[in-house]
Design a protein around this motif. Sequence first.
Motif, PDB file in Angstrom:
ATOM      1  N   ARG A   1     -10.023  18.793   3.899  1.00 11.95           N
ATOM      2  CA  ARG A   1     -10.259  18.566   2.470  1.00 11.95           C
ATOM      3  C   ARG A   1      -9.712  17.203   2.048  1.00 11.95           C
ATOM      4  O   ARG A   1     -10.349  16.471   1.285  1.00 11.95           O
ATOM      5  N   GLY A   2      -8.536  16.856   2.570  1.00  8.22           N
ATOM      6  CA  GLY A   2      -7.948  15.551   2.274  1.00  8.22           C
ATOM      7  C   GLY A   2      -8.820  14.416   2.787  1.00  8.22           C
ATOM      8  O   GLY A   2      -9.007  13.399   2.108  1.00  8.22           O
ATOM      9  N   ILE A   3      -9.362  14.588   3.988  1.00  5.69           N
ATOM     10  CA  ILE A   3     -10.247  13.571   4.552  1.00  5.69           C
ATOM     11  C   ILE A   3     -11.467  13.367   3.651  1.00  5.69           C
ATOM     12  O   ILE A   3     -11.847  12.228   3.352  1.00  5.69           O
ATOM     13  N   LEU A   4     -12.054  14.459   3.194  1.00  4.60           N
ATOM     14  CA  LEU A   4     -13.217  14.349   2.300  1.00  4.60           C
ATOM     15  C   LEU A   4     -12.866  13.629   1.001  1.00  4.60           C
ATOM     16  O   LEU A   4     -13.648  12.796   0.508  1.00  4.60           O
ATOM     17  N   MET A   5     -11.709  13.938   0.431  1.00  4.25           N
ATOM     18  CA  MET A   5     -11.289  13.269  -0.807  1.00  4.25           C
ATOM     19  C   MET A   5     -11.102  11.770  -0.578  1.00  4.25           C
ATOM     20  O   MET A   5     -11.485  10.946  -1.422  1.00  4.25           O
ATOM     21  N   LEU A   6     -10.510  11.415   0.564  1.00  2.62           N
ATOM     22  CA  LEU A   6     -10.267  10.001   0.858  1.00  2.62           C
ATOM     23  C   LEU A   6     -11.567   9.251   1.124  1.00  2.62           C
ATOM     24  O   LEU A   6     -11.721   8.099   0.694  1.00  2.62           O
ATOM     25  N   GLU A   7     -12.500   9.888   1.808  1.00  2.00           N
ATOM     26  CA  GLU A   7     -13.798   9.248   2.033  1.00  2.00           C
ATOM     27  C   GLU A   7     -14.513   9.003   0.700  1.00  2.00           C
ATOM     28  O   GLU A   7     -15.139   7.962   0.507  1.00  2.00           O
ATOM     29  N   ALA A   8     -14.384   9.946  -0.223  1.00  2.00           N
ATOM     30  CA  ALA A   8     -14.978   9.766  -1.551  1.00  2.00           C
ATOM     31  C   ALA A   8     -14.281   8.624  -2.299  1.00  2.00           C
ATOM     32  O   ALA A   8     -14.928   7.867  -3.035  1.00  2.00           O
ATOM     33  N   ALA A   9     -12.980   8.476  -2.093  1.00  2.33           N
ATOM     34  CA  ALA A   9     -12.237   7.396  -2.752  1.00  2.33           C
ATOM     35  C   ALA A   9     -12.702   6.028  -2.265  1.00  2.33           C
ATOM     36  O   ALA A   9     -12.682   5.053  -3.029  1.00  2.33           O
ATOM     37  N   LEU A  10     -13.133   5.933  -1.023  1.00  4.45           N
ATOM     38  CA  LEU A  10     -13.643   4.653  -0.505  1.00  4.45           C
ATOM     39  C   LEU A  10     -14.922   4.236  -1.216  1.00  4.45           C
ATOM     40  O   LEU A  10     -15.192   3.046  -1.366  1.00  4.45           O
ATOM     41  N   ASP A  11     -15.701   5.208  -1.670  1.00  3.17           N
ATOM     42  CA  ASP A  11     -16.954   4.907  -2.372  1.00  3.17           C
ATOM     43  C   ASP A  11     -16.716   4.257  -3.733  1.00  3.17           C
ATOM     44  O   ASP A  11     -17.635   3.672  -4.302  1.00  3.17           O
ATOM     45  N   LYS A  12     -15.500   4.356  -4.247  1.00  4.40           N
ATOM     46  CA  LYS A  12     -15.190   3.820  -5.585  1.00  4.40           C
ATOM     47  C   LYS A  12     -14.762   2.358  -5.542  1.00  4.40           C
ATOM     48  O   LYS A  12     -14.232   1.846  -6.511  1.00  4.40           O
ATOM     49  N   LYS A  13     -14.962   1.703  -4.412  1.00  2.00           N
ATOM     50  CA  LYS A  13     -14.669   0.271  -4.258  1.00  2.00           C
ATOM     51  C   LYS A  13     -13.217  -0.074  -4.613  1.00  2.00           C
ATOM     52  O   LYS A  13     -12.949  -0.859  -5.527  1.00  2.00           O
ATOM     53  N   PRO A  14     -12.244   0.485  -3.889  1.00  4.04           N
ATOM     54  CA  PRO A  14     -10.845   0.190  -4.172  1.00  4.04           C
ATOM     55  C   PRO A  14     -10.477  -1.242  -3.776  1.00  4.04           C
ATOM     56  O   PRO A  14     -11.176  -1.869  -2.970  1.00  4.04           O
ATOM     57  N   ASP A  15      -9.367  -1.738  -4.336  1.00  7.51           N
ATOM     58  CA  ASP A  15      -8.894  -3.067  -3.932  1.00  7.51           C
ATOM     59  C   ASP A  15      -8.287  -2.966  -2.524  1.00  7.51           C
ATOM     60  O   ASP A  15      -8.176  -1.875  -1.960  1.00  7.51           O
ATOM     61  N   ASP A  16      -7.884  -4.096  -1.962  1.00  2.00           N
ATOM     62  CA  ASP A  16      -7.421  -4.119  -0.573  1.00  2.00           C
ATOM     63  C   ASP A  16      -6.186  -3.246  -0.330  1.00  2.00           C
ATOM     64  O   ASP A  16      -6.098  -2.576   0.695  1.00  2.00           O
ATOM     65  N   ASP A  17      -5.231  -3.258  -1.250  1.00  2.00           N
ATOM     66  CA  ASP A  17      -4.033  -2.422  -1.071  1.00  2.00           C
ATOM     67  C   ASP A  17      -4.401  -0.944  -1.051  1.00  2.00           C
ATOM     68  O   ASP A  17      -3.896  -0.175  -0.239  1.00  2.00           O
ATOM     69  N   GLN A  18      -5.290  -0.558  -1.954  1.00  2.00           N
ATOM     70  CA  GLN A  18      -5.732   0.834  -1.985  1.00  2.00           C
ATOM     71  C   GLN A  18      -6.528   1.177  -0.733  1.00  2.00           C
ATOM     72  O   GLN A  18      -6.366   2.260  -0.166  1.00  2.00           O
ATOM     73  N   LYS A  19      -7.379   0.242  -0.290  1.00  2.00           N
ATOM     74  CA  LYS A  19      -8.154   0.471   0.926  1.00  2.00           C
ATOM     75  C   LYS A  19      -7.232   0.680   2.121  1.00  2.00           C
ATOM     76  O   LYS A  19      -7.471   1.555   2.937  1.00  2.00           O
ATOM     77  N   ARG A  20      -6.198  -0.141   2.215  1.00  2.00           N
ATOM     78  CA  ARG A  20      -5.254  -0.005   3.325  1.00  2.00           C
ATOM     79  C   ARG A  20      -4.641   1.384   3.329  1.00  2.00           C
ATOM     80  O   ARG A  20      -4.567   2.043   4.362  1.00  2.00           O
ATOM     81  N   GLU A  21      -4.222   1.866   2.167  1.00  2.00           N
ATOM     82  CA  GLU A  21      -3.626   3.203   2.069  1.00  2.00           C
ATOM     83  C   GLU A  21      -4.641   4.293   2.409  1.00  2.00           C
ATOM     84  O   GLU A  21      -4.320   5.256   3.098  1.00  2.00           O
ATOM     85  N   ILE A  22      -5.854   4.132   1.923  1.00  2.00           N
ATOM     86  CA  ILE A  22      -6.902   5.116   2.205  1.00  2.00           C
ATOM     87  C   ILE A  22      -7.210   5.146   3.698  1.00  2.00           C
ATOM     88  O   ILE A  22      -7.284   6.220   4.300  1.00  2.00           O
ATOM     89  N   PHE A  23      -7.366   3.966   4.310  1.00  2.00           N
ATOM     90  CA  PHE A  23      -7.628   3.915   5.751  1.00  2.00           C
ATOM     91  C   PHE A  23      -6.476   4.544   6.540  1.00  2.00           C
ATOM     92  O   PHE A  23      -6.705   5.281   7.504  1.00  2.00           O
ATOM     93  N   TYR A  24      -5.253   4.244   6.121  1.00  2.00           N
ATOM     94  CA  TYR A  24      -4.089   4.817   6.805  1.00  2.00           C
ATOM     95  C   TYR A  24      -4.103   6.345   6.701  1.00  2.00           C
ATOM     96  O   TYR A  24      -3.917   7.047   7.690  1.00  2.00           O
ATOM     97  N   LEU A  25      -4.320   6.856   5.488  1.00  2.00           N
ATOM     98  CA  LEU A  25      -4.341   8.310   5.303  1.00  2.00           C
ATOM     99  C   LEU A  25      -5.517   8.961   6.029  1.00  2.00           C
ATOM    100  O   LEU A  25      -5.391  10.076   6.552  1.00  2.00           O
ATOM    101  N   LEU A  26      -6.650   8.286   6.088  1.00  2.00           N
ATOM    102  CA  LEU A  26      -7.767   8.795   6.879  1.00  2.00           C
ATOM    103  C   LEU A  26      -7.399   8.845   8.365  1.00  2.00           C
ATOM    104  O   LEU A  26      -7.769   9.781   9.076  1.00  2.00           O
ATOM    105  N   ALA A  27      -6.646   7.856   8.816  1.00  2.00           N
ATOM    106  CA  ALA A  27      -6.183   7.859  10.215  1.00  2.00           C
ATOM    107  C   ALA A  27      -5.239   9.030  10.453  1.00  2.00           C
ATOM    108  O   ALA A  27      -5.347   9.729  11.465  1.00  2.00           O
TER     109      ALA A  27
END
Length: 164
Positions: free
Chosen positions: A68-94
């Motif tokens: 469920r967390g992975i799905l939420m994070l993948e959806a967050a990537l669709d919202k065009k986050p800034d680089d710091d947010q992207k880094r956190e999202i990629f890390y949490l997806l990892a």
Amino acid sequence: MSHVFDAIGSFFGSSDTLPWTDSDVIQGLEQDAIGTRLGYDKESEKSESYMRLSWALVHSRNLSDVQRGILMLEAALDKKPDDDQKREIFYLLAVGNYRAGEMARARRYVDQALVISPDFRQGITLRKLIEDKIAKDGVIGIGIAAAAATVVAGGLAALLTKKR
């Protein structure tokens, strides 16, 4: 002799040093996310609330929470986050994919986080955990294949001796 058993135990044991969350923490963060969605107009507060919940979900011992967390994070990537947010999202997806046993995906995501921030210590640590897990799984796979080959060879030898 005990050193041998300790070495075997540490090889097959988990060296996962990532934090874990429990259902109480997740439930509390879900309530916060619901309250944020209903009670606040600021998108930043909603986004922070969802990120905290996503963090807790991917750090859960429950695979359905992790997914469920992975799905939420993948959806967050669709919202065009800034680089710091992207880094956190990629890390949490990892982290989530690591916990779900998807090492190739986990490695891709942590690599994307490290492209954004090469000195990201959490990412570097997670990359090492992923690489260690991949190497360990490879050694175990080779051991299983060798054991299977031994069983087949033993069976063939028994058949050949029985025919003679």
